[in-house]
Design a protein around this motif. Structure first.
Motif, mmCIF file in Angstrom:
data_model
loop_
_atom_site.group_PDB
_atom_site.id
_atom_site.type_symbol
_atom_site.label_atom_id
_atom_site.label_comp_id
_atom_site.label_asym_id
_atom_site.label_seq_id
_atom_site.Cartn_x
_atom_site.Cartn_y
_atom_site.Cartn_z
ATOM 1 N N GLY A 54 0.804 -1.224 0.000
ATOM 2 C CA GLY A 54 0.000 0.000 0.000
ATOM 3 C C GLY A 54 0.833 1.268 0.000
ATOM 4 O O GLY A 54 0.311 2.366 -0.176
ATOM 5 N N ARG A 96 -0.629 -8.215 2.013
ATOM 6 C CA ARG A 96 -1.760 -7.410 2.431
ATOM 7 C C ARG A 96 -1.277 -5.999 2.692
ATOM 8 O O ARG A 96 -0.088 -5.782 2.863
ATOM 9 C CB ARG A 96 -2.378 -7.920 3.742
ATOM 10 C CG ARG A 96 -3.061 -9.212 3.722
ATOM 11 C CD ARG A 96 -2.277 -10.427 4.219
ATOM 12 N NE ARG A 96 -1.129 -10.241 5.048
ATOM 13 C CZ ARG A 96 0.026 -10.886 4.866
ATOM 14 N NH1 ARG A 96 0.208 -11.686 3.848
ATOM 15 N NH2 ARG A 96 1.016 -10.715 5.699
ATOM 16 N N ARG A 97 -2.234 -5.074 2.853
ATOM 17 C CA ARG A 97 -1.859 -3.706 3.202
ATOM 18 C C ARG A 97 -1.096 -3.730 4.529
ATOM 19 O O ARG A 97 -1.542 -4.336 5.503
ATOM 20 C CB ARG A 97 -3.132 -2.876 3.339
ATOM 21 C CG ARG A 97 -2.865 -1.401 3.525
ATOM 22 C CD ARG A 97 -4.153 -0.599 3.381
ATOM 23 N NE ARG A 97 -3.969 0.759 3.924
ATOM 24 C CZ ARG A 97 -3.414 1.738 3.220
ATOM 25 N NH1 ARG A 97 -3.022 1.532 1.985
ATOM 26 N NH2 ARG A 97 -3.256 2.934 3.759
#
Lengths: 186, 395
Positions: A16, A47-48
């Motif tokens: 991110g 994942r973020r």
């Protein structure tokens, strides 16, 4: 930076943070000054917020090798806290360079050239914040351009082409400030 | 020359599909292909490409819809990877036997199980007997160019076969490199849309895909065989003209290295670039070594392979797919052995299997392969290993 062979770069960031966009803008800027570049994201189950890596190659000649990089010349760390989770120095070549997003000189041993820039501070100065995160990827590209000897104008132009309007302008300004403010210690 | 922009391999492919001005795109998302059709959907949404995007519920349907649209005379595109490609398997035979000039990109990826989203050539090799013309690119520029070449070959009235163009998953699909873009006008002048085949048309009704009983089926297959052979001539003419128009020359095979080599590695895809880089950087200029890239896999360019491998002492074939139980578990090795034997070339061969499931084929691995070849080059063939050598695996 003077380079006769391919310069290999590894980026450490968090999902991110825009690591891939940073590598993209770098390649774009290299093209503008007649150099060749290659940006290689690594995709796993990220994942973020989770640690991610991406790679880039820089060269005066077209680049033939396509693979992840195990022994980089330069390591770029978008979040200094990552060094608590992963060994960001792994495989860094002797005499290699590490660029860290940090307000002060980080304590790094091993005889590397240590560069640091307060990318968070620069981003906050320009209100470059998204979902509570300071947008540090473009300042980091600015600082990296300084290390590679790539004119900051090429980076600014690439950013403006990629990000439209005022946000692009602010990112370009942030990249220039990082270019000017990055400090390197042998 | 077009505009040079940094693009991922998948974007590079999507831009070429846009320039080819396709009429119908039918696809189902799968990693690492997805961003090709996502980009195409974006082009359609922005009004940059006037095409019908058919969202289907599986890859079997994706290719079925492509078959229907192509039979109706449309210029058709689809793309897939891995499980998606093998789910298309049944329809792939139908597309080639109905002589439909569909172009499909294979973003090459390993096959399950265990599930693995990364690159090898398992999917590509699994469909190599489906009657499609097949090629594989070494870099993103080539992946871009291959789409335009593919339409030109597929739609040639003497060919009329589907063409699969492959690029390595992640190593190319998601790697960003500078691309010299082919603009629409140039793409269409090089590969104009041709409607020279019978199409489904309500005003002039024909039946496509009728029963081919024992009186007729064999003749269809015989003609299909000739069309595949013909595609090789058309490939050669197309790459020649491509070089004239766009300044980039491709070959069905491409050799790099010493002019009079004793040892040669044969490989496909991005690994070819790694071997070239290895030869340039690590090995220096004094060694008698080279790499032969196979770009065109179907039809297999036997004549050129013979030309380059005749007089070589030993040939190492790098396979990135594995067929357990086969006389040669490396499918590319199998083709090379058949070619050399058929044409009476006595170069010895060694089979290397490497880089399965996305494991990089590094300079160290390539070094091991060349060392093995040098070590065995003067041994009699009877003393060579009969099993493939697995490079970079934990035993």
């Amino acid at each position: 930076m003077v380079f006769d062979d391919v310069v290999e770069i590894r980026f450490h960031g968090r999902g991110g943070q825009g690591v891939v966009t940073a590598a993209n803008v770098l390649v774009d800027a290299l093209l503008k000054v007649g150099l060749y570049g290659q940006a290689i994201p690594f995709f796993g189950a990220e994942r973020r917020g989770a640690p991610v890596v991406a790679y880039a190659r820089v060269s005066k000649k077209p680049i033939r090798t396509r693979s992840s990089i195990r022994r980089p010349n330069i390591v770029v760390v978008l979040d200094a806290k990552l060094s608590e989770l992963v060994n960001v120095l792994e495989g860094l070549k002797p005499g290699g360079t590490i660029l860290i997003n940090s307000p002060g000189k980080p304590d790094i041993k091993g005889g590397f050239k240590v560069c640091y820039v307060d990318a968070v501070g620069i981003a906050l100065r320009h209100n470059l914040v998204l979902s509570g995160w300071a947008l540090v990827n473009m300042p980091i590209v600015g600082a990296l351009a300084k290390i590679l000897g790539v004119p900051v104008e090429a980076v600014e132009e690439s950013i403006r082409e990629r990000i439209e309007g005022r946000v692009g302008e602010l990112n370009a300004v942030a990249a220039r400030e990082a270019f000017n403010e990055v400090v390197c210690v042998e | 020359m077009g505009k040079i922009v940094p693009l991922s391999g998948n974007s590079a492919v999507a831009y070429a599909v846009k320039s080819a001005d396709v009429d119908v795109i039918s696809a189902y998302p799968i990693t690492p292909q997805t961003t090709i059709v996502e980009k195409l959907a974006e082009f359609i949404a922005n009004g940059e490409l006037d095409a019908e995007m058919i969202h289907v519920e599986s890859e079997h349907s994706a290719l079925s819809a492509a078959v229907g649209a192509s039979a109706a005379g449309a210029r058709v595109y689809t793309a897939s990877s891995s499980q998606g490609i093998v789910l298309m398997y049944e329809i792939m035979f139908i597309a080639s036997s109905l002589r439909l000039p569909i172009v499909m990109t294979i973003a090459a990826r390993a096959l399950s199980a265990p599930i693995n989203i990364w690159n090898d050539h398992s999917d590509f090799m699994a469909v190599s007997d489906t009657g499609w013309v097949m090629m594989m690119a070494e870099n993103n520029q080539e992946a871009h160019d291959d789409v335009i070449l593919a339409y030109r070959i597929a739609e040639d009235p003497e060919v009329l076969l589907p063409v699969a163009t492959a690029l390595d998953g992640y190593f190319m699909t998601h790697t960003i490199e500078p691309i010299d873009l082919i603009e629409r006008e140039d793409a269409l002048s090089f590969a104009p849309k041709r409607k020279t085949w019978f199409t489904l048309d309500p005003d002039k009704p024909v039946t496509i895909g009728a029963l081919g009983d024992p009186q007729w089926y064999f003749e269809f297959k015989r003609q299909q065989y000739e069309a595949m052979k013909k595609s090789r001539e058309v490939f050669e003419k197309s790459v020649d003209e491509f070089a004239k128009v766009f300044g980039r020359r491709y070959g069905a095979v491409e050799y790099f290295g010493d002019e009079n080599p004793e040892v040669v590695l044969v490989a496909m895809g991005h690994v070819v670039g790694n071997i070239k880089a290895y030869l340039s950087r690590v090995r220096g200029k004094d060694s008698r070594a080279g790499v032969l890239k196979i770009k065109l896999y179907r039809p297999f360019p036997e004549d050129l392979i013979v030309k380059y491998l005749e007089g070589v002492k030993i040939v190492g074939v790098v396979d990135r797919a594995l067929v357990p139980g086969s006389a040669s578990p490396g499918p590319l090795h199998s083709e090379i052995v058949a070619t050399l034997r058929k044409h009476g070339v006595d170069a010895k061969t060694l089979s290397f299997v490497s880089g399965l499931g996305g494991r990089p084929v590094t300079h160290e691995h390539i070094g091991v392969m060349f060392s093995k070849l040098s070590e065995l080059k003067d041994k009699p063939a009877s003393e060579l290993p009969k099993e493939p050598l697995f490079i970079g695996v934990r035993e």
